[in-house]
Design an enzyme around this catalytic site. Sequence first.
Site, PDB file in Angstrom:
ATOM      1  N   ASN A  47       0.815  -1.217   0.000  1.00 41.98           N
ATOM      2  CA  ASN A  47       0.000   0.000   0.000  1.00 41.98           C
ATOM      3  C   ASN A  47       0.846   1.264   0.000  1.00 41.98           C
ATOM      4  OD1 ASN A  47       0.914  -0.400   2.628  1.00 41.98           O
ATOM      5  ND2 ASN A  47      -0.924   0.418   3.577  1.00 41.98           N
ATOM      6  N   LYS A  48       2.140   1.141   0.262  1.00 47.43           N
ATOM      7  CA  LYS A  48       3.009   2.309   0.304  1.00 47.43           C
ATOM      8  C   LYS A  48       3.262   2.905  -1.078  1.00 47.43           C
ATOM      9  CE  LYS A  48       3.590   2.209   4.785  1.00 47.43           C
ATOM     10  NZ  LYS A  48       3.047   3.264   5.657  1.00 47.43           N
ATOM     11  N   ASP A  49       2.943   2.159  -2.132  1.00 46.36           N
ATOM     12  CA  ASP A  49       3.019   2.747  -3.473  1.00 46.36           C
ATOM     13  C   ASP A  49       2.167   4.001  -3.556  1.00 46.36           C
ATOM     14  OD1 ASP A  49       4.559   0.587  -4.202  1.00 46.36           O
ATOM     15  OD2 ASP A  49       3.170  -0.181  -5.709  1.00 46.36           O
TER      16      ASP A  49
END
Length: 346
Positions: A47-49
Site C-alpha cells: 500500500n506504500k506505493d
Amino acid sequence: MKDGINSYNSLLELIGNTPLLKLKNVVKNFTGSFYAKWEAYNPGHSNKDRIALHIIEEAEKSGLLDDKSTIIETTSGNTGFSLAMVSLIKGYECILAVSSKSSEDKINMLRSMGAKVYVCPANVKADDPRSYYQVAKRLHEETKGSIYINQYFNALNTRAHYNSTGPEIWEQTKGKITHLIACSGTGGTISGCAQYLKEQNPKVKIIGVDAYGSVLKKYHETQELDTNEIYPYRIEGLGKNLISTATDFDVIDKFVKVTDEESAHTARETTKKEGMFVGYTSGAAVQAIKQLNAEGEFDENSVVVAIFPDHGSRYMSKIYSDKWMKEQGFFDSDHAEDPKKVEYIQ
C-alpha cells in the site's frame, strides 16, 4: 492506448484500484462477512506505493524537485521500496534509512531498485542519533537538493489514502462496510481511510491493530505517551515508539493489540487456507479479527474489511522460515513446526 496496442506507459499507472477479496477458510464459522483489501496487487506489492507516488507528485507540483533531486526517507522497508521504485522511474536519486528489524529480503529489494541504504539499530530511542529517524534527518541536511519524505509527520501520507484507498473500499462494498481493520504504523493508511469512510457513514467502526511493545493503544485511550510500554518486538511496519502526526486518533474507535507469535502463525495460516501469500502485518490484521470475533464484536450484518498491506515474499527469511520461527521460540505445543519438508532426490 496507442497504435491500437492496449498497454500502460508506466508502472505508476498501475498503482491503486486494488481488489477486495472475500475471506473464507481462515474466518470459517465467524459471525459476519470478511474481506481483505489486497494491497499486494500494487506494482510495488504494498500500500506504500500510494503514498510514494502522491507525495512525490505533490512535491513536483510545488517545485521542490528537479532532475538532480534526491529523495530521502525513514522506512521499515515497504515505503522505501515504493519510493525507490517511483524515484527510479521518475529519475531521482533515493537514499533510505532502514530499521535493522527489516528483513534481509526487504533490504536487498531496496538495493535492487537502486537506492542507497543505511541500516540503523531498531532498539534505540527515536531521538538517538543512530535511530533511523535521526539518520534520515542528518542525511537530508547533508545532501544538497534533497527532500525528506518524513512519512510519520507528513499530512500527505494520510491524504493519499483519503483520496484513494478509502473511496475504493466504500465503492467496492457499496457502502455496506461496518468495520475497518487496519494495522497502524505511521497511521496514514488507517487515518486516511477512516476520515473518508466516517464522512460517508459515521457509524463505520474503525479498529486499529497495535503491537505489544508499542505505545499507540494506550496513547489513544489516555492521550499520554507511556515510555514504560516500549520494548522490542518483531512485527515490521506495525506499532510505534513515538506518536506520528500522520495518525488521526479522533477517527479511530479503538485499538487491539496482537502478539508477534500469534501474528506470525496467523499469517502462515492465512496463506495456507486462502492461497494468498500474505505479509506479517496481514497476519496481524487477521489475528485482530480472530480476537474481536471471540469478543463478540461482530454480528450477522457485519461487513468487515481488513487491509492486507503487503506481500509474503518480503518475509521469506522471517515468518516463512522455519529456522527463524524456531529461533524466536515460536514453535511450541500449540504451534508445531511445519511437517512438510523439502526432499531432495539424489
